[in-house]
Design a protein around this motif. Structure first.
Motif, mmCIF file in Angstrom:
data_model
loop_
_atom_site.group_PDB
_atom_site.id
_atom_site.type_symbol
_atom_site.label_atom_id
_atom_site.label_comp_id
_atom_site.label_asym_id
_atom_site.label_seq_id
_atom_site.Cartn_x
_atom_site.Cartn_y
_atom_site.Cartn_z
ATOM 1 N N VAL A 138 -41.546 -35.208 -19.699
ATOM 2 C CA VAL A 138 -42.114 -35.089 -20.901
ATOM 3 C C VAL A 138 -42.155 -36.217 -21.788
ATOM 4 O O VAL A 138 -43.171 -36.489 -22.749
ATOM 5 C CB VAL A 138 -42.125 -34.285 -20.997
ATOM 6 C CG1 VAL A 138 -42.204 -33.661 -22.874
ATOM 7 C CG2 VAL A 138 -41.897 -32.732 -20.658
ATOM 8 N N GLU A 139 -40.912 -36.988 -22.162
ATOM 9 C CA GLU A 139 -41.074 -37.638 -22.905
ATOM 10 C C GLU A 139 -41.455 -39.269 -22.428
ATOM 11 O O GLU A 139 -42.341 -40.238 -23.443
ATOM 12 C CB GLU A 139 -39.347 -38.032 -23.006
ATOM 13 C CG GLU A 139 -38.577 -36.898 -23.994
ATOM 14 C CD GLU A 139 -37.126 -37.104 -23.997
ATOM 15 O OE1 GLU A 139 -36.435 -37.866 -23.359
ATOM 16 O OE2 GLU A 139 -36.568 -36.281 -25.222
ATOM 17 N N ALA A 140 -41.770 -39.592 -21.438
ATOM 18 C CA ALA A 140 -42.265 -40.766 -20.839
ATOM 19 C C ALA A 140 -43.653 -40.568 -21.302
ATOM 20 O O ALA A 140 -44.608 -41.290 -21.355
ATOM 21 C CB ALA A 140 -41.755 -41.023 -19.227
ATOM 22 N N VAL A 141 -43.897 -39.176 -20.824
ATOM 23 C CA VAL A 141 -45.849 -39.151 -20.056
ATOM 24 C C VAL A 141 -45.902 -39.100 -21.977
ATOM 25 O O VAL A 141 -47.341 -39.481 -22.190
ATOM 26 C CB VAL A 141 -45.790 -38.311 -19.779
ATOM 27 C CG1 VAL A 141 -46.251 -37.667 -18.465
ATOM 28 C CG2 VAL A 141 -45.684 -36.150 -19.658
ATOM 29 N N ARG A 142 -45.340 -38.513 -22.737
ATOM 30 C CA ARG A 142 -45.092 -38.441 -23.937
ATOM 31 C C ARG A 142 -45.525 -39.446 -24.801
ATOM 32 O O ARG A 142 -46.624 -39.432 -25.741
ATOM 33 C CB ARG A 142 -44.636 -37.082 -25.180
ATOM 34 C CG ARG A 142 -44.968 -35.636 -25.227
ATOM 35 C CD ARG A 142 -43.802 -34.781 -25.514
ATOM 36 N NE ARG A 142 -44.639 -33.701 -25.821
ATOM 37 C CZ ARG A 142 -44.083 -32.297 -25.793
ATOM 38 N NH1 ARG A 142 -42.656 -32.792 -26.732
ATOM 39 N NH2 ARG A 142 -44.179 -31.194 -26.033
ATOM 40 N N ALA A 143 -44.790 -40.241 -25.058
ATOM 41 C CA ALA A 143 -44.713 -42.162 -25.452
ATOM 42 C C ALA A 143 -46.204 -42.681 -24.576
ATOM 43 O O ALA A 143 -46.575 -43.134 -25.765
ATOM 44 C CB ALA A 143 -43.632 -42.354 -24.380
ATOM 45 N N ILE A 144 -47.147 -42.456 -23.827
ATOM 46 C CA ILE A 144 -48.179 -42.716 -23.885
ATOM 47 C C ILE A 144 -48.889 -41.953 -24.605
ATOM 48 O O ILE A 144 -49.968 -42.523 -24.439
ATOM 49 C CB ILE A 144 -48.130 -43.605 -22.026
ATOM 50 C CG1 ILE A 144 -48.382 -42.545 -21.530
ATOM 51 C CG2 ILE A 144 -47.141 -44.373 -21.962
ATOM 52 C CD1 ILE A 144 -48.955 -42.601 -20.074
ATOM 53 N N GLY A 145 -48.580 -41.015 -24.977
ATOM 54 C CA GLY A 145 -49.747 -40.678 -25.299
ATOM 55 C C GLY A 145 -50.104 -38.934 -24.649
ATOM 56 O O GLY A 145 -51.488 -38.840 -25.182
ATOM 57 N N CYS A 146 -50.117 -39.017 -23.599
ATOM 58 C CA CYS A 146 -50.624 -37.574 -23.044
ATOM 59 C C CYS A 146 -49.818 -36.151 -23.490
ATOM 60 O O CYS A 146 -49.042 -36.309 -24.206
ATOM 61 C CB CYS A 146 -49.885 -37.981 -21.281
ATOM 62 S SG CYS A 146 -50.669 -39.133 -20.575
ATOM 63 N N LYS A 147 -50.662 -35.224 -23.435
ATOM 64 C CA LYS A 147 -50.105 -33.646 -23.873
ATOM 65 C C LYS A 147 -49.614 -32.752 -22.612
ATOM 66 O O LYS A 147 -50.615 -32.899 -21.710
ATOM 67 C CB LYS A 147 -51.600 -33.217 -24.667
ATOM 68 C CG LYS A 147 -51.373 -32.001 -24.624
ATOM 69 C CD LYS A 147 -52.403 -30.974 -25.385
ATOM 70 C CE LYS A 147 -52.403 -29.368 -25.620
ATOM 71 N NZ LYS A 147 -51.059 -29.507 -25.992
ATOM 72 N N VAL A 148 -48.162 -32.849 -22.123
ATOM 73 C CA VAL A 148 -48.297 -31.582 -21.938
ATOM 74 C C VAL A 148 -48.566 -30.151 -21.790
ATOM 75 O O VAL A 148 -47.914 -29.720 -22.758
ATOM 76 C CB VAL A 148 -46.920 -31.832 -21.661
ATOM 77 C CG1 VAL A 148 -45.648 -31.237 -21.127
ATOM 78 C CG2 VAL A 148 -46.059 -33.055 -21.944
#
Length: 183
Positions: A138-148
């Motif tokens: 979650v942290e990795a994809v949020r770091a590039i601006g994705c919405k989980v």
């Protein structure tokens, strides 16, 4: 909603192949009276098929752009999803999150077609205990601006991980809980 026949077939497979009812020390350092290894089923052709269909059922109405998770628990799940999602007309890409970025080459932490800021993603894993693996993804994809959109696990051990993730604003859906197996 999950198809009952696929769900029941997966439950039987998990119960007979993925659970070891014996004392173990978990990666969190806690002791448990059972061990769950979802890869014993997610790397089985029948298990992979069932898992992929159930997850496709769970995401089909969520307008999801990508599905992935932290290596190793997510790897076979993500691999199984590809052909089934394609067959069912779900236009998603897939990704795997490394535990840490590569120290060579492209130095990426997220492998697969590049994710873009604003994309809606689902994070998958075989099991949730403390939530640590899902949190890293979650942290990795949020770091590039994705919405989980949500996290999906084969089994929630019901040991606090779901509550931790929900506290981070991540909706969690598990196909099964430990209680479903009498644990």
């Amino acid at each position: 909603m999950c198809k009952i026949d696929n769900r029941e077939a997966l439950k039987e497979l998990l119960d007979s192949q993925a659970f070891e009812r014996r004392p173990v020390v978990l990666s969190s350092g806690k002791t448990s009276h059972y061990y769950f290894d979802g890869r014993k089923v997610s790397l089985n052709p029948r298990g992979a098929y069932l898992i992929a269909h159930l997850i496709c059922d769970m995401i089909k109405d969520d307008q999801v752009d990508a599905v992935g998770g932290l290596t190793m628990g997510a790897d076979p799940i993500v691999g199984a999803l590809g052909p089934v999602a394609y067959q069912r007309g779900l236009d998603i890409s897939l990704f795997i999150v490394r535990k840490e970025a590569k120290q060579h080459g492209t130095r990426q932490q997220i492998e697969g077609p590049p994710l873009k800021a604003g994309q809606r993603v689902v994070v998958v894993d075989d099991v949730i205990t403390t939530g640590g693996s899902v949190i890293k993804a979650v942290e990795a994809v949020r770091a590039i601006g994705c919405k989980v959109v949500k996290a999906i696990a084969l089994v929630d051990r019901q040991e606090g991980g779901t509550q931790t993730l929900e506290g981070m604003g991540v909706r969690v859906e598990s196909i099964f809980t430990a209680a479903d197996f009498g644990l």
